[in-house]
Every structure is written in C-alpha cells, then in structure tokens.
Design a protein around this motif. Structure first.
Motif, PDB file in Angstrom:
ATOM      1  N   LEU A 141       0.588  -1.258   0.075  1.00 47.16           N
ATOM      2  CA  LEU A 141      -0.037  -0.046   0.093  1.00 47.16           C
ATOM      3  C   LEU A 141       0.977   1.128  -0.083  1.00 47.16           C
ATOM      4  O   LEU A 141       0.455   2.115  -0.806  1.00 47.16           O
ATOM      5  N   ASN A 142       1.888   1.186   0.714  1.00 46.82           N
ATOM      6  CA  ASN A 142       2.848   2.397   0.891  1.00 46.82           C
ATOM      7  C   ASN A 142       3.475   2.725  -0.592  1.00 46.82           C
ATOM      8  O   ASN A 142       3.509   3.811  -0.848  1.00 46.82           O
ATOM      9  N   ASP A 143       3.964   1.253  -1.272  1.00 42.84           N
ATOM     10  CA  ASP A 143       4.223   1.903  -2.706  1.00 42.84           C
ATOM     11  C   ASP A 143       3.197   2.298  -3.551  1.00 42.84           C
ATOM     12  O   ASP A 143       3.493   3.278  -4.262  1.00 42.84           O
ATOM     13  N   LEU A 144       1.819   1.781  -3.523  1.00 42.55           N
ATOM     14  CA  LEU A 144       0.992   2.154  -4.280  1.00 42.55           C
ATOM     15  C   LEU A 144       0.697   3.650  -4.210  1.00 42.55           C
ATOM     16  O   LEU A 144       0.267   4.372  -5.041  1.00 42.55           O
ATOM     17  N   ALA A 145       0.786   4.132  -2.757  1.00 37.81           N
ATOM     18  CA  ALA A 145       0.421   5.472  -2.381  1.00 37.81           C
ATOM     19  C   ALA A 145       1.484   6.429  -2.443  1.00 37.81           C
ATOM     20  O   ALA A 145       1.277   7.750  -2.235  1.00 37.81           O
ATOM     21  N   GLY A 146       2.578   5.985  -3.031  1.00 40.78           N
ATOM     22  CA  GLY A 146       3.826   6.940  -3.359  1.00 40.78           C
ATOM     23  C   GLY A 146       4.486   7.135  -2.082  1.00 40.78           C
ATOM     24  O   GLY A 146       5.127   8.243  -2.122  1.00 40.78           O
ATOM     25  N   LYS A 147       4.517   6.211  -1.374  1.00 41.17           N
ATOM     26  CA  LYS A 147       5.767   5.974  -0.411  1.00 41.17           C
ATOM     27  C   LYS A 147       5.479   7.196   0.754  1.00 41.17           C
ATOM     28  O   LYS A 147       6.569   7.765   1.019  1.00 41.17           O
ATOM     29  N   PRO A 148       4.455   7.471   1.337  1.00 38.89           N
ATOM     30  CA  PRO A 148       4.403   8.542   2.255  1.00 38.89           C
ATOM     31  C   PRO A 148       5.095   7.944   3.625  1.00 38.89           C
ATOM     32  O   PRO A 148       5.325   8.954   4.288  1.00 38.89           O
ATOM     33  N   LEU A 149       5.230   6.870   4.038  1.00 36.74           N
ATOM     34  CA  LEU A 149       6.099   6.261   5.442  1.00 36.74           C
ATOM     35  C   LEU A 149       7.182   5.923   4.790  1.00 36.74           C
ATOM     36  O   LEU A 149       7.517   5.315   3.691  1.00 36.74           O
ATOM     37  N   HIS A 150       8.226   5.966   5.782  1.00 32.93           N
ATOM     38  CA  HIS A 150       9.367   5.271   5.580  1.00 32.93           C
ATOM     39  C   HIS A 150       9.553   4.049   6.205  1.00 32.93           C
ATOM     40  O   HIS A 150       8.359   3.603   7.097  1.00 32.93           O
ATOM     41  N   GLU A 151      10.513   3.320   6.126  1.00 32.24           N
ATOM     42  CA  GLU A 151      10.764   1.918   6.558  1.00 32.24           C
ATOM     43  C   GLU A 151      10.455   1.799   8.083  1.00 32.24           C
ATOM     44  O   GLU A 151       9.737   1.020   8.445  1.00 32.24           O
ATOM     45  N   LEU A 152      11.045   2.641   8.871  1.00 33.27           N
ATOM     46  CA  LEU A 152      10.814   2.357  10.277  1.00 33.27           C
ATOM     47  C   LEU A 152       9.320   2.580  10.631  1.00 33.27           C
ATOM     48  O   LEU A 152       8.918   1.857  11.723  1.00 33.27           O
ATOM     49  N   GLU A 153       8.579   3.476  10.107  1.00 31.13           N
ATOM     50  CA  GLU A 153       7.274   3.770  10.506  1.00 31.13           C
ATOM     51  C   GLU A 153       6.490   2.549   9.996  1.00 31.13           C
ATOM     52  O   GLU A 153       5.520   2.242  10.829  1.00 31.13           O
ATOM     53  N   LEU A 154       6.842   2.108   8.940  1.00 26.92           N
ATOM     54  CA  LEU A 154       6.119   0.813   8.365  1.00 26.92           C
ATOM     55  C   LEU A 154       6.439  -0.378   9.338  1.00 26.92           C
ATOM     56  O   LEU A 154       5.317  -1.078   9.701  1.00 26.92           O
TER      57      LEU A 154
END
Ligand code: HSE
Length: 282
Positions: free
Chosen positions: A92-105
């Motif tokens: 989802l993060n990828d589809l949404a244009g990466k609004p969150l960084h790895e640590l947040e995910l």
C-alpha cells in the motif's frame, strides 16, 4: 503504478532465550499482490493493516484487491501473519507514493502483531534485534541452515502468550540474558559456533511445553545430532535447529524424536526482507 507484488520471507523468532527480541529471516516466502480495485476482496488481517496504514499516512483510503500465496505454514510460529501484514503495508505504501518510511512501516507491523520480532526480519531480512520502535539487522552467512520440524499441530500465538508466567526468578532471568547476548554476539560476528550451548530458555518454552509436549526431546535430539542450538520457533508449534553442517542428520534425528504428523523443511536464511522484495506492474 497499478499493481505491486511484495515478496516476504518467513521468520523464526525468539531463538530460545531472546523472547520478543531476536528474529531470523528464512528462504521461504509469501507473496502479496495489491492493486487499486473497487471490488475489494481483502481479508480481515489485510483490512486491519490497511486501516492503520491510511490513518498513520494521513492519506484518503482507497479500495484495493489483493492476492496472497500461502507457502509459509500458518499458526506454526514461522511469521506467516507478519508476512501478510508486512506485504499489505509495504504494498500500500508503494501504491500510495511512499508516504511512510521503513521504520514507520515496521512500527505499524509490530503494533499489529503485538510484538516486533517477526515484523523485523520479515521487513528487513537477516538476523534482527528489535524493540517496538527500532531494529538492528545483520547479514547472515550463506552456510547457516535452519532445520524446521513443522508439526501438523497448530498453535495460536494469543493463547501461547496467555499461558506464560508473569514472574521469573533472578537466576533464570540471568540465564536468558546471557543466552540472548551470546547468540546476538555470535550472529553479529558470524561466528555461529560461539552460540553453542546458549539456546536454553526459562521465559516462554517451559510453559509452552504444555502445548508442544515433544519440544524438549526434539531439541535434545537436534543438539545431540550436531545442531548449534534448537528452540521453539516463535510461539510454535515449529521447532527450529540452527546448524552449519550435518543438516540432514539433524533432520532425521528431529523427525525420529518428533510426532508422526510433522514435516521437515531444511532452509537457508534470507538477507532480503519485504523492503527489498517489491516488484511493480503497470
Ligand atoms: N515472540 C513471539 C512469541 C513470537 O513468542 O509469542 C510469536 O510468533
């Protein structure tokens, strides 16, 4: 981007004394494919992950369809639920244009799981030391093998956590701290032999032996056959042994000591997690 596929490794966690802290990614995978679609078919576990993702990302939610492979055995302590959650969040993060960084995910995945030690290797790969908000990860040598005895018996993690003792004596706590520290040092330096004898646990395995009664004898059989160490994988029911040689011999011994209804998987460790396993299609 219209469709994203994420490959997520299975994971073994705790490694005996490192309860809720240590994890190891394995070369056994689930794949989660997501595309924007109004005919959403997402199961509950995926919808929960999506809800948390959109809230944290402060993005307007969109409907999506997902397909998932299920090569990682479920309810066996091999990080199958973490793999689905990680796949949905990363996709989802990828589809949404990466609004969150790895640590947040990672934090979201860990939050959904209720513990961080499968989320960390599932997302980052390798050997991981984690808490709810941070991960240290280390590459694992190619020669390390995990021999997995995967019983037909299923264990529900929630139940396997409810039965744990709330208190532990100081000498037992010291034993676990010593073991987890020794294993960590051995994995960081890739001197796996240095971890021999360090996999004993007094925090969760004693209580869980009620659910997996053959645990002590399978561990003993694996270690006698040459494993560096053996332990309950996550909350079970899988029993994992780590070894740099003699994997077949260890597997035979574990099978003989285990229940009749079980299968053996010999698997290498995986240094690439879900973050390195994204492929896209228009
Ligand atoms: N650390 C967790 C537990 C892992 O042992 O409950 C669950 O797979």
């Amino acid at each position: 981007m219209s469709q994203v596929t994420v490959r997520i490794p299975a994971s073994t966690s705790n490694l005996g004394p490192g309860f809720d802290c240590l994890g190891l990614a394995l070369k056994l995978y689930n794949r989660v494919t997501i595309r924007r679609d109004d005919a959403s078919n997402a199961p509950k576990i995926a919808r929960e992950a999506a809800q948390l993702f959109f809230k944290k990302a402060k993005r307007k939610s969109f409907r999506f369809a997902c397909t998932m492979s299920d090569h990682i055995p479920q309810r066996r302590g091999l990080g199958s639920s973490a793999s689905v959650r990680a796949g949905i969040l990363v996709g989802l993060n990828d589809l949404a244009g990466k609004p969150l960084h790895e640590l947040e995910l990672f934090e979201l995945c860990s939050d959904l799981e209720g513990h961080p030690d499968n989320a960390a290797p599932a997302l980052f790969g390798g050997f991981t030391v984690s808490n709810e908000t941070g991960v240290q990860r280390f590459d694992v040598g190619r020669h390390l093998r995990c021999v997995l005895l995967v019983p037909e018996l299923e264990v529900e993690t929630k139940k396997a956590r409810r039965i744990l003792s709330k208190q532990i004596s100081l000498p037992r706590a010291i034993g676990n701290i010593r073991g987890a520290s020794t294993i960590t040092a051995a994995f960081v330096s890739q001197d796996y032999e240095a971890a021999r004898g360090a996999f004993g646990d007094s925090v969760h395995q004693p209580a869980r032996t009620k659910l997996v009664p053959f645990l002590p004898r399978v561990i003993a059989a694996a270690e006698k056959a040459g494993a560096i160490g053996a332990f309950l994988s996550g909350s079970g029911s899988t029993i994992a042994a780590v070894a740099t040689s003699n994997a077949d011999r260890i597997a035979r011994s574990m099978r003989r000591a285990g229940p009749t209804k079980a299968r053996i998987i010999i698997v290498a460790t995986e240094n690439t997690g879900a973050f390195g396993g994204i492929s896209r299609r228009r």
